[in-house]
Design a protein around this motif. Sequence first.
Motif: not given
Ligand code: GDP
Length: 368
Positions: A97, A99-100, A102, A142, A188, A235-236, A238, A274-277
């Motif tokens: 969804v 914000g997940a 992606k 992005r 995607e 995801n997330k 962390d 964690s995609g971000y970290f």
């Molecule tokens: P999309 O809409 O599915 O493409 O989601 P985004 O990649 O744009 O991420 C949505 C929000 O979640 C952004 O603010 C990201 O920085 C945050 N986010 C994505 N991955 C992670 C993660 O692994 N950890 C944390 N804490 N935040 C994340």
Amino acid sequence: MEHPENDSQYTGLSVNEGTSDKPTVNPYLKNFSRFKRKSYTVSEYVEGILKSDVSLLGQAVTLIESSKPEHQAIAQEVIDKCLPYSGNSVRIGITGVPGAGKSTSIDAFGMHVLEEGKKLAVLAIDPSSEVSKGSILGDKTRMERLSVAENAFIRPSPSAGSLGGVARKTRETIILCEAAGFDRIFIETVGVGQSETAVHSMVDFFLLIQLAGTGDELQGIKRGIMEMADGIIINKADGNNIEKAKLAQSHFRNALHLFPLPESGWAPKVLTYSGYFEIGIKEVWDMIDEYIAFVRKNGYFEYRRNEQSKYWMYETINERLKSDFYNNPTISNELKFCEQDVLQSRMSSFAAAAKILNMYFDELKNSK
Ligand code: GDP
């Protein structure tokens, strides 16, 4: 209008009467030339693609996306010629969804893939993009690292048309990307509707990105989407979200146990990352590699691809028939009347459908 500058007391420059613009020979020419690009022959496109020329690849994809019949004709020839060079990639569908995470995840996974020495194409299917103007992949920033990486080709969703049409264009784009040497393809899609089925029908591995935290994460997902997934990744995972992610992981594992084993013989795995970290990225990738090795060995890889080819043959036929029918001027005109007849209860839906279909078939016969 009076110009104060023309007052006899004023010492500065006076204002002269204006002149009208010179007439242009062809008022449209200026606009037109802005869009005019060099056009290539079919063999120039094919040669360029086979040499991994991403600029030509991009332009060929634009032809695929175009609704102009002359563009479509060239695109189809290019696709036909590229077809023998396609198929040598691993195609991965990624859904979740908004914000997940992606795009964050695709950036991380993509960099991992590039580090393995692969070439990556990232495509998208977003049937809503006509309205939202490409909400996914539209904004390249992005995917900060991937969008500037040498061996990555990123293309937002084709925006025009029905889901079937958008999906077909993406599938055709896969062929060109593979011919251009991209050996990993990500597709995607937003995990909110029908588009997952379309993506599922063109990938080797279907990855579902989920979030933890609300405790009722299982409720929001349609059973169908979970059943399609070859892997679910949370995801997330962390900071102080790790525990919640682990909890969600066990919920998903339990839920998956209730489903029968998929046709592939592979029991879908559930991982946290964690995609971000960038924690757990390699593990996700190892899972995909493991799956691919597994299905290559048991023959399901080939089987699924063949089934998909069959599916797309029928999809293409259906789409062509539908567009031929609805774009027929007699039919589209008559449909308006039939619609009124049905709305005013002068005719049943079935009688109206039969009437108009017969009209179409008669016209086909007579045109022979
Ligand atoms: P999309 O809409 O599915 O493409 O989601 P985004 O990649 O744009 O991420 C949505 C929000 O979640 C952004 O603010 C990201 O920085 C945050 N986010 C994505 N991955 C992670 C993660 O692994 N950890 C944390 N804490 N935040 C994340």
